[in-house]
Design a protein around this motif. Sequence first.
Motif, short mmCIF file in Angstrom:
data_model
loop_
_atom_site.label_atom_id
_atom_site.label_comp_id
_atom_site.label_asym_id
_atom_site.label_seq_id
_atom_site.Cartn_x
_atom_site.Cartn_y
_atom_site.Cartn_z
N ASP A 75 12.19 12.21 10.86
CA ASP A 75 11.42 12.97 11.91
C ASP A 75 10.91 14.18 11.61
O ASP A 75 10.54 14.47 9.97
N SER A 76 10.34 15.72 11.53
CA SER A 76 9.36 16.03 11.04
C SER A 76 9.95 17.12 10.48
O SER A 76 8.93 17.69 9.41
N LEU A 77 11.12 17.20 11.06
CA LEU A 77 11.84 18.59 10.16
C LEU A 77 12.15 17.88 9.05
O LEU A 77 12.35 18.78 8.10
N GLU A 78 12.62 16.56 8.37
CA GLU A 78 12.85 15.94 7.31
C GLU A 78 11.89 15.39 6.60
O GLU A 78 11.93 16.28 5.37
N LEU A 79 10.70 16.00 6.72
CA LEU A 79 9.44 16.07 6.08
C LEU A 79 9.32 17.65 5.38
O LEU A 79 8.95 17.79 4.76
N GLU A 121 1.27 16.43 -1.67
CA GLU A 121 0.33 15.64 -0.78
C GLU A 121 0.50 14.22 -0.01
O GLU A 121 -0.52 14.72 1.46
N LEU A 122 1.59 13.43 0.20
CA LEU A 122 1.60 12.19 0.79
C LEU A 122 2.44 12.97 1.84
O LEU A 122 2.35 12.92 3.64
N LEU A 123 3.18 13.89 1.90
CA LEU A 123 3.71 14.36 2.85
C LEU A 123 2.94 15.15 3.88
O LEU A 123 3.01 15.31 5.10
N TRP A 124 2.30 16.61 3.14
CA TRP A 124 1.59 17.24 4.12
C TRP A 124 0.66 16.68 5.38
O TRP A 124 0.34 16.39 6.03
N GLN A 125 0.02 15.42 4.55
CA GLN A 125 -0.28 14.45 4.63
C GLN A 125 -0.16 13.58 5.96
O GLN A 125 -0.66 14.13 7.25
N GLU A 126 1.00 13.54 6.53
CA GLU A 126 1.49 13.01 7.35
C GLU A 126 1.93 14.00 8.33
O GLU A 126 2.19 13.49 9.94
N LEU A 127 2.23 14.69 8.14
CA LEU A 127 2.49 16.29 8.61
C LEU A 127 2.06 16.18 10.27
O LEU A 127 1.72 16.64 10.62
N LYS A 128 -0.15 16.77 9.23
CA LYS A 128 -1.35 16.78 9.43
C LYS A 128 -1.67 16.40 10.39
O LYS A 128 -2.42 16.03 11.55
N ARG A 129 -1.11 14.28 10.52
CA ARG A 129 -1.49 13.31 11.21
C ARG A 129 -0.62 13.71 12.50
O ARG A 129 -1.43 13.47 13.29
N ARG A 130 0.91 13.93 12.19
CA ARG A 130 1.38 13.62 13.48
C ARG A 130 1.07 14.79 14.43
O ARG A 130 0.97 14.88 15.45
N PHE A 131 0.46 15.60 13.60
CA PHE A 131 0.12 17.42 14.84
C PHE A 131 -1.27 16.45 15.90
O PHE A 131 -1.36 17.15 16.37
N ALA A 132 -2.18 15.88 14.80
CA ALA A 132 -3.70 16.03 15.63
C ALA A 132 -2.90 14.49 16.70
O ALA A 132 -4.48 14.55 17.32
N ASP A 182 0.72 -1.38 -0.19
CA ASP A 182 -0.30 0.01 -0.17
C ASP A 182 0.68 1.58 0.12
O ASP A 182 1.59 1.67 1.41
N PHE A 183 0.87 2.21 -0.99
CA PHE A 183 1.90 2.93 -1.21
C PHE A 183 0.92 4.47 -0.68
O PHE A 183 1.52 5.57 -0.86
N GLU A 184 0.02 4.46 0.34
CA GLU A 184 -1.43 5.17 0.33
C GLU A 184 -1.19 5.82 2.10
O GLU A 184 -1.21 6.65 2.35
N GLN A 185 -0.15 4.62 2.71
CA GLN A 185 0.13 5.18 4.29
C GLN A 185 1.27 5.58 4.50
O GLN A 185 2.02 4.59 4.67
N THR A 186 0.86 6.93 4.82
CA THR A 186 1.64 7.90 4.66
C THR A 186 2.64 7.28 6.25
O THR A 186 3.72 7.67 6.78
N ARG A 187 1.69 6.74 6.91
CA ARG A 187 2.76 6.65 8.58
C ARG A 187 3.62 5.65 8.41
O ARG A 187 4.86 5.88 8.77
N GLU A 188 3.42 4.78 7.71
CA GLU A 188 3.73 3.40 7.36
C GLU A 188 5.71 3.92 6.11
O GLU A 188 7.01 4.00 6.47
N ALA A 189 5.07 5.38 4.98
CA ALA A 189 6.01 5.67 4.36
C ALA A 189 6.74 6.21 4.51
O ALA A 189 8.49 6.83 4.29
N TYR A 190 7.10 7.17 5.62
CA TYR A 190 7.63 8.02 6.36
C TYR A 190 8.24 7.68 8.12
O TYR A 190 8.43 8.39 8.54
N ARG A 191 8.54 6.54 8.11
CA ARG A 191 8.82 6.13 9.76
C ARG A 191 9.82 6.40 9.92
O ARG A 191 10.41 6.56 11.00
N SER A 192 11.49 6.75 9.18
CA SER A 192 12.05 6.45 9.09
C SER A 192 12.54 8.35 8.84
O SER A 192 13.94 8.32 9.15
#
Length: 624
Positions: A91-95, A603-614, A79-89
């Motif tokens: 940190d938020s500054l890197e995103l 869009e996926l990067l923004w999605q992951e940043l918003k998920r982490r913030f929430a 699944d290439f839509e799961q941002t949590r797994e895609a960006y586990r490596s």
Amino acid sequence: MFHVQSSSALTWALASSHLKRSLVHRTLGSTVTSTSPPTQTEHDGVGSRGGSEAPGLSGIGGGGGGGGWGEAPNEISVDFEQTREAYRSKDSLELLRSLVVFKLCSYDFLVDQNKEIIDLGKKILGQRAFNQLMKMTFYGQFVAGEDHRAIRPLIQKNQAFGVGSILDYSVEEDISQAKAEQKEMDSCVSTAEKESIGKDHREKKYKAHKQFADRRGGVTGARTYFYADEAKCDQHMETFIRCIKASGGSSSDGFSAIKMTALGRPHFLLQFSEVLAKWRQFFNFLASQQGKDDVEALEQKLELTQLQEFLTRLGAKGDFYGWFTERKEESTGCIDMLDWNSLIDDRTKISDLLVVPNVELGELVPLLEKFTEEEEKQMKRMLQRLDILAKHALENGVRLMVDAEQTYFQPAISRLTLEMQRIYNKEKPVIFNTYQCYLKEAYANVTLDVELSRREGWRFAAKLVRGAYMHQERERAKEIGYEDPINPDYESTNRMYHRCLDYVLDEIAFDRNASVMVASHNEDTVKHTLRRMNELGLLPTENKVYFGQLLGMCDQISFPLGQAGFPVFKYVPYGPVSEVLPYLSRRAQENRGFMKGVQKERELLWQELKRRFASGELLYQPVH
């Protein structure tokens, strides 16, 4: 008869019995069976971060959740839509850095004026502060570090999340266009060529032209080398050796990339490419005389009796039929392109390779009248450097990937790479050749090389790319006046890529001897590969199908693949900031279209940043 000197310099021992390609495809349907994969657990190395490595997947450690086994017993889905797994490596500054860099690269003004902006930044900030700013932004996004010690933490972190590395020392000489043109013209014209102006029969495509001598223009993300002298080539070789050792020291199954134009004077590559092209053209001409010009390259076969009659009518002398039947233990009365190519093998001197068929004389005649002793040494030293690099790769457990270059160099580069594969790929894939699928002849090149590997019993290994020189190639062909070698549009290139890929995947499924790297940022191509792997019963743990993307791009593809257990690699440039900037500057200019198209990634990067913030995970730090 065509005169051939006997020697062991470049040996082509064609096997006497070989399976027909049609048999391969007929057999595939009955030999590929459903294989139930192991349950996803930590023990398999696919279950969770820090688990044991998957069998046959050393150095590409497991990670969990990014993908997994599907419901069908032999199917794998990612699944290439799961941002949590895609960006586990990350940190938020890197995103955030990725978002900023991708956005800046989409502005034409900034890209067009990037050199002026860089120079201004150096003046205002000073070199040290400017370097630090680059490390926090563009350099930090696309480059791993300044040397093999500095890059180790990033390599180890990526490896912990299932992604390996293809090391590439990306320092590029920062010289003016005039200097680049002078270097290229001096190095691409031999003494023999200078002394035989108007006497040779060189093709325009394979001669140096000043208006295209600066090979950096119109190139997408590929570094460029210009010949200075033999000492500089030795320095490049030593740099590649350090890169190979660094790759071997960082992981147990890494890759290292080299460019052949860094290892010698390019006039040999130009001339040898012309020889190979003329041999193929002559074979195609003979095939057309027998009504076989519309047949695929691998299926084209010349009937020897008709060949003998035709060449004799043209005035050629010699027993052509006897020549080929004597070289083959079993003769069918026909020869194909691979048999035909054997006519230019087994040469004592390197310059003896540079011969073309002369029908009127019935002989192989030199492309040029003579070569100086120094030019002969230069050609030999290029081959010696290649051999040294291949030996170091074997000793360090590293796969050596030979990058593709311009079409007027590429036939020679592919042929010399193939010669290394014959020697070093007997037991396992050590040398990988690169095939540019935007070329009209890509499928013919792939199929012929796969068939040769089957006949001779070595491991075919390929990296498939779309290509990096399209704009330069089109403009050069138009200006100089030869057929455009590039497919007419992007869709036809996509079809060519998938056609070549399917052919190699079929070959892997047949006997598990071939390997392929799918070097693509195209999500559809990656999904196509996964579907075909499922259909053919190819498991990621077999380490036959690899995936590759550039560092700093398409993490939403790379990391889910790696965490699902697939062998996936990042192309990792490294080198000092000031010396890598010319390479980065050109990449920004020539990749602008691609950067504008990374909308989904942004869009996926923004999605992951918003998920982490929430979820209160904005301060998330990767653990590995």
